[in-house]
Design a protein around this motif. Structure first.
Motif, PDB file in Angstrom:
ATOM      1  N   ALA A  51       3.752   1.205  -1.904  1.00 15.70           N
ATOM      2  CA  ALA A  51       4.248  -0.003  -2.575  1.00 15.70           C
ATOM      3  C   ALA A  51       5.524  -0.502  -1.919  1.00 15.70           C
ATOM      4  CB  ALA A  51       4.483   0.301  -4.055  1.00 15.70           C
ATOM      5  N   TRP A  78      10.545   2.941  -8.930  1.00 14.41           N
ATOM      6  CA  TRP A  78       9.167   2.711  -9.368  1.00 14.41           C
ATOM      7  C   TRP A  78       8.899   3.453 -10.668  1.00 14.41           C
ATOM      8  CZ3 TRP A  78       7.163  -0.907  -6.336  1.00 14.41           C
ATOM      9  CH2 TRP A  78       7.635  -1.018  -5.025  1.00 14.41           C
ATOM     10  N   LEU A 103      -3.364  -1.897  -4.595  1.00 15.68           N
ATOM     11  CA  LEU A 103      -2.708  -0.785  -5.278  1.00 15.68           C
ATOM     12  C   LEU A 103      -2.966  -0.897  -6.782  1.00 15.68           C
ATOM     13  CD1 LEU A 103       0.684  -0.425  -3.413  1.00 15.68           C
ATOM     14  CD2 LEU A 103      -1.531   0.546  -2.863  1.00 15.68           C
ATOM     15  N   ASN A 128      -3.079  -6.479  -3.157  1.00 16.67           N
ATOM     16  CA  ASN A 128      -2.933  -5.595  -2.000  1.00 16.67           C
ATOM     17  C   ASN A 128      -3.603  -4.233  -2.197  1.00 16.67           C
ATOM     18  OD1 ASN A 128      -1.058  -6.712   0.308  1.00 16.67           O
ATOM     19  ND2 ASN A 128      -0.229  -7.496  -1.635  1.00 16.67           N
ATOM     20  N   TYR A 146       0.638  -6.581  -6.211  1.00 16.97           N
ATOM     21  CA  TYR A 146       0.108  -5.264  -5.864  1.00 16.97           C
ATOM     22  C   TYR A 146      -1.387  -5.165  -6.129  1.00 16.97           C
ATOM     23  CZ  TYR A 146       4.696  -3.636  -4.637  1.00 16.97           C
ATOM     24  OH  TYR A 146       5.896  -3.487  -4.004  1.00 16.97           O
TER      25      TYR A 146
END
Length: 424
Positions: free
Chosen positions: A360, A372, A167, A165, A162
């Protein structure tokens, strides 16, 4: 495609045995569709030995469940009776009936507060860990080339993926496997003056987690009052890693609006997303978790913390509660240690947190479902962890309702029917 081609790797425990006949379920209900799909899954997978084992379970379960009901009622029934609920003897009988008729183990009578008549008559709509974690979730697991899957439960892989990417995730300073430092996980140096959080790379329930607060002269102190140097801390975690993989991250702090809802540990929301009928992640349930002990490094619900349901539209909290076992039956309008108001509190950055979870999930679709853990930091939400087998107990407990006929059950039924070829 034959039924044999559509088998799924579920586990079916002997106790409680699975439903053979779906008592008290209307045809149009999502929970009916879901349980029919679950029943089809285990029947396709079963051979003669499995059916014999399950038949023994059906024969013995009335006696075993009655024994559980007596033991659980004697241990937990007193506070319910004293607060105006049914007497202990009646609680035992109600547990036995629910466990026999609906295959719900007696302890869930207290977790789901089925001593309340309005909830007891909806017992057929509740989902337990036996059905979800051992069955439905396993049936919906991704299949194919596993090398292409993102290992969400691996906290190090999670942080790498993540972070790459774009996040927000907690910074990782070092990681250790089998007594050795992982070369590509940070530079191994611990920043001066930085509070640290130590946890297992694939741990659950906050087991093994430690909070180390930075002190003067490069020293650290944990919540138990132990002190050590930076070098000693690294050596300590290296030693841990001979038994289980560990990482060291930055300690994250709560948004100022939430500091009175915790004695120190980071509070997180468990937010469930499930792919909807169009293949898009949809946020369906959320619960905000809070530690209630000054020595706790985590907010985990199953480790003695409390949690409150979150209104999905507004981010407002309901009253908080514990798991409902061990006598923790109370509902808290305010935090039991700090006195901070819980009910009605609106989580900061709630729309951004939902958007973060959905973003996500999009990156790991076609994974059907993820739970999450998201923290609310002073400047926005942050991904903490992802769970591929999220527990439904926390939501059914804090929301005081079953999820079988809610959106959660509806989407799981849709995916189970597709997975098993029961719908086009």
């Amino acid at each position: 495609m034959t039924d044999k081609d559509k088998t799924v790797p579920i586990k079916v425990p002997q106790f409680p045995p699975p439903h053979l006949v779906l008592w008290g379920l209307a045809d149009g209900w999502p929970i009916t569709r879901l349980r029919r799909a679950y029943r089809a899954a285990w029947q396709r997978r079963f051979g003669p030995h499995d059916f014999l084992r399950t038949a023994v379970g059906w024969l013995l379960w009335p006696f075993i469940s009655l024994g559980f009901a007596v033991r659980t009622g004697q241990r937990l029934g007193g506070p319910i009776a004293r607060s105006g609920g049914p007497g202990v003897a009646r609680q035992i009988l109600e547990q036995a009936w629910i466990s026999l008729w609906h295959r719900i183990s007696p302890r869930y009578y207290y977790i789901f507060e089925l001593h309340r008549p309005a909830l007891r008559w909806r017992a057929a709509e509740y989902l337990t860990r036996v059905e979800t974690k051992s069955g439905i979730y396993r049936a919906l697991k991704q299949r194919g080339d596993r090398s292409s899957f993102v290992r969400i439960n691996d906290k190090l892989s999670f942080a790498f993926f993540y972070g790459r990417n774009g996040l927000r995730v907690a910074p990782v300073f070092a990681a250790f496997r089998a007594g050795l430092r992982v070369g590509n996980a940070g530079d191994g140096r611990l920043p001066e003056g930085q509070d640290l959080f130590v946890k297992k790379i694939e741990g659950r329930g906050g087991i093994g987690a430690e909070l180390w607060l930075a002190q003067a002269h490069g020293r650290y102190r944990n919540t138990a009052g132990e002190e050590c140097t930076r070098e000693d801390l690294v050596s300590r975690v290296l030693g841990y890693s001979k038994q289980a993989d560990y990482l060291i991250q930055a300690r994250l702090v709560n948004h100022p609006d939430l500091t009175d809802l915790t004695p120190g540990a980071l509070s997180t929301v468990r937010l469930l997303t499930i792919l909807n009928e169009q293949g898009e992640p949809e946020a369906v349930n959320a619960a905000f978790r809070m530690a209630i002990s000054e020595t706790s490094a985590v907010d985990n619900f199953h480790a003695g913390g409390i949690a409150a349901a979150v209104d999905m539209a507004t981010g407002a909290l309901g009253a908080a509660t514990g798991l409902g076992l061990g006598g923790d039956f109370g509902w808290h309008e305010t935090h039991p240690l700090t006195g901070g108001r819980i009910r009605g509190r609106v989580l900061p950055y709630w729309p951004e947190a939902v958007a973060l979870a959905i973003a996500a999930h999009r990156l790991v679709a076609p994974r059907v479902m993820v739970g999450w853990d998201i923290g609310f930091l002073p400047d926005g939400p942050c991904l903490i962890e992802g769970n591929t087998g999220p527990d439904a107990d926390i939501h059914q407990r804090t929301e005081l309702r079953p999820l079988g006929n809610a959106r959660y059950g509806e989407l799981l039924a849709y995916h189970m029917e597709r997975r098993l070829g029961l719908r086009g």
